[in-house]
Scaffold this motif. Structure first.
Motif, short mmCIF file in Angstrom:
data_model
loop_
_atom_site.label_atom_id
_atom_site.label_comp_id
_atom_site.label_asym_id
_atom_site.label_seq_id
_atom_site.Cartn_x
_atom_site.Cartn_y
_atom_site.Cartn_z
N GLY A 1 6.70 5.71 51.29
CA GLY A 1 6.41 4.25 50.93
C GLY A 1 6.42 3.74 52.31
O GLY A 1 6.28 4.29 53.44
N GLY A 2 5.65 2.23 52.14
CA GLY A 2 5.46 1.82 53.70
C GLY A 2 5.85 0.28 53.47
O GLY A 2 5.74 -0.36 52.24
N SER B 1 11.32 5.29 59.16
CA SER B 1 10.78 5.27 60.51
C SER B 1 10.05 3.92 60.92
O SER B 1 9.84 3.03 59.99
N MET B 2 9.80 3.57 62.30
CA MET B 2 9.16 2.33 62.74
C MET B 2 8.21 2.52 63.58
O MET B 2 8.39 3.31 64.68
N SER B 3 7.09 1.99 63.67
CA SER B 3 6.24 2.18 64.51
C SER B 3 5.33 0.64 64.91
O SER B 3 5.33 -0.12 64.05
N ARG C 1 5.15 -1.49 61.51
CA ARG C 1 4.94 -0.68 60.16
C ARG C 1 6.19 0.15 59.97
O ARG C 1 6.75 0.74 61.12
N PHE C 2 6.89 0.15 58.88
CA PHE C 2 8.21 0.98 58.36
C PHE C 2 7.48 2.04 57.70
O PHE C 2 7.07 1.71 56.63
N GLY C 3 8.02 3.25 57.89
CA GLY C 3 7.75 4.28 56.80
C GLY C 3 9.13 4.50 56.04
O GLY C 3 10.17 4.62 56.61
N LEU C 4 8.88 4.38 54.73
CA LEU C 4 10.05 4.58 53.78
C LEU C 4 10.35 5.89 52.87
O LEU C 4 9.08 6.31 52.58
#
Length: 449
Positions: A192-193, A291-293, A316-319
């Motif tokens: 997810g994001g 993650s975070m970018s 942006r966070f990757g979930l």
């Protein structure tokens, strides 16, 4: 072995891919989206007498074709026909929508993401229908999304309001890529994001740098706030953020060690692009670590030798499955309200993660077909590393989703300049989809009641 009909129709198949790549169907550009939808509908009408366009206001039509089978079991083929913006045109060696062929590859924005899927699956369907003149063994729904690249706004409504006729037993998602060494990769579910904006206004106007020793700096405070969200190893520090994240069991951890990490295809000479961890840990983090970018950092373009009055950033966070994007946003907002109270935090967009098990009969068929077509053991990604609207399909259709290997390789520059896919890989992509359709029949997918 490739079906001889694929090689016999090589030029036609490549031309269709090339022709479709010439539509500048950037998400949100309704004129280009509708033109691409018209082209796709025309191609589908040669294969199906039941086509519909379900309009998403402001974004274009979801194009759906139905291929009824002898049984009620249904496979959905999910694709999207929108693409990312081209960016700076002078950084392309040929026009992003010229779809120029050179050195055995097609160069175009969206060549592999996702137009190779759209057209290769049309050709595979044509072959499958040709081999079943008495009727398909199971039903197939071909669905093309007009706005996946901006989070598929409106698609959930389409699925919810049309869930009865779009009901499916499995979803073949848009394709994944090959490993650096050529092995096929198969992704399950998807990440997810969550994207947020941070903005900070401190001064009435930009100020002379002679005040820098006494004035606050909006950009520096934004940078400190962003870096406070993660530790020095890149793990998210926000309390409660990762609490519900999927934790891999021993078998899932072992599967991560089969995948390969990005290497020479994306590297600069003498510089490693990878974070400084062991290969074993990097592989596990690649699949299971949220993650975070930084997706953008904006200042007043007139600022040169001045102290900026304000600044903004997009993060942006990757979930991973198990995480709820809205709960994650609340965690970040609460954390920053204490640590950086002057920063305004807003939610831009979310995408719910989706989980699909790796041991279903559908999964077995996909993995077997990939091993047969690509002549190598597939690499399993328990969670696909990209985000997408897969959760909508699980919630409203109840169907597991799997992303198979397609045309893309790591060096194909997906979303980047000079995006491309190799012609031979594209033809193999057609063969894989055809092999999978046949493999599902052999494994009695039609009787999966």
């Amino acid at each position: 072995m490739r079906d001889p009909r694929i090689d016999a129709a090589r030029e036609r198949s490549i031309h269709e891919w090339q022709e479709f790549c010439r539509f500048p169907s950037v998400a949100g550009d309704l004129d280009a989206i509708n033109a691409a939808a018209d082209w796709l509908e025309q191609k589908l009408r040669a294969l199906s007498d039941r086509i519909e366009r379900i309009e998403i206001p402001e974004y274009g039509p979801v194009v759906v074709a139905y291929f009824p089978g002898i049984s009620t079991t249904t496979l959905m083929l999910y694709n999207h026909y929108d693409v990312q913006p081209a960016g700076e045109l002078d950084r392309w060696e040929s026009g992003p929508f010229d779809s120029q062929i050179r050195d055995g590859a097609m160069y175009a924005r969206g060549a592999c993401d996702d137009k190779a899927d759209v057209t290769s699956r049309l050709r595979a369907l044509e072959l499958f229908i040709e081999d079943h003149p008495e009727g398909l063994p199971y039903s197939i729904i071909y669905l093309a999304d007009p706005c996946e690249e901006i989070g598929s706004p409106g698609l959930e409504t389409v699925l919810r309001e049309n869930s009865e006729r779009l009901s499916s037993d499995a979803v073949l998602w848009e394709s994944y890529l090959r490993e650096d060494d050529g092995r096929p990769a198969v992704g399950f579910g998807c990440r997810g994001g969550m994207e947020i904006s941070l903005s900070l206004n401190i001064l009435a106007s930009n100020q002379h740098p002679s005040y820098s020793q006494i004035l606050r700096s909006a950009p520096l405070e934004l940078m400190r706030a962003i870096t406070s969200l993660v530790d020095e190893d890149g793990l998210i520090l926000v309390p409660g953020f990762t609490e519900s994240a999927l934790r891999p069991d021993a078998a899932a951890k072992a599967r991560t060690q089969e995948l390969s990490l990005p290497g020479d295809a994306i590297s600069l000479p003498g510089i490693s692009p990878l974070q400084n961890f062991s290969e074993e840990e990097l592989k596990e983090r690649f699949i299971f670590t949220p993650s975070m970018s930084l997706s953008g950092f904006d200042l007043d373009p007139s600022v040169r030798q001045s102290i900026p009055a304000s600044g903004s950033a997009r993060v942006r966070f990757g979930l991973v499955p198990g995480m709820d994007p809205h709960a994650c946003f609340d965690s970040v907002k609460s954390f920053l309200s204490t640590t950086a109270p002057d920063i305004d935090v807003e939610l831009i967009r979310t995408m719910q993660p989706a989980f699909s098990p790796v041991d279903t009969p559908f999964a077995v068929s996909v993995l077997e077909a990939a091993a047969n077509t690509f002549e190598a053991k597939p690499v399993i990604y328990d969670v696909m590393t990209g985000s997408g609207p897969g959760a909508f399909f699980l919630e409203h259709l109840g169907a597991p989703l799997i992303s198979p290997t397609g045309t893309l390789r790591p060096e194909g520059n997906m979303h980047g300049y000079n995006e491309h896919g190799y012609l031979e890989d594209y033809l193999t992509h057609i063969q894989f989809t055809f092999d999978l359709l046949n493999n599902l029949e052999a494994h009695e997918f039609a009787n999966n009641d």
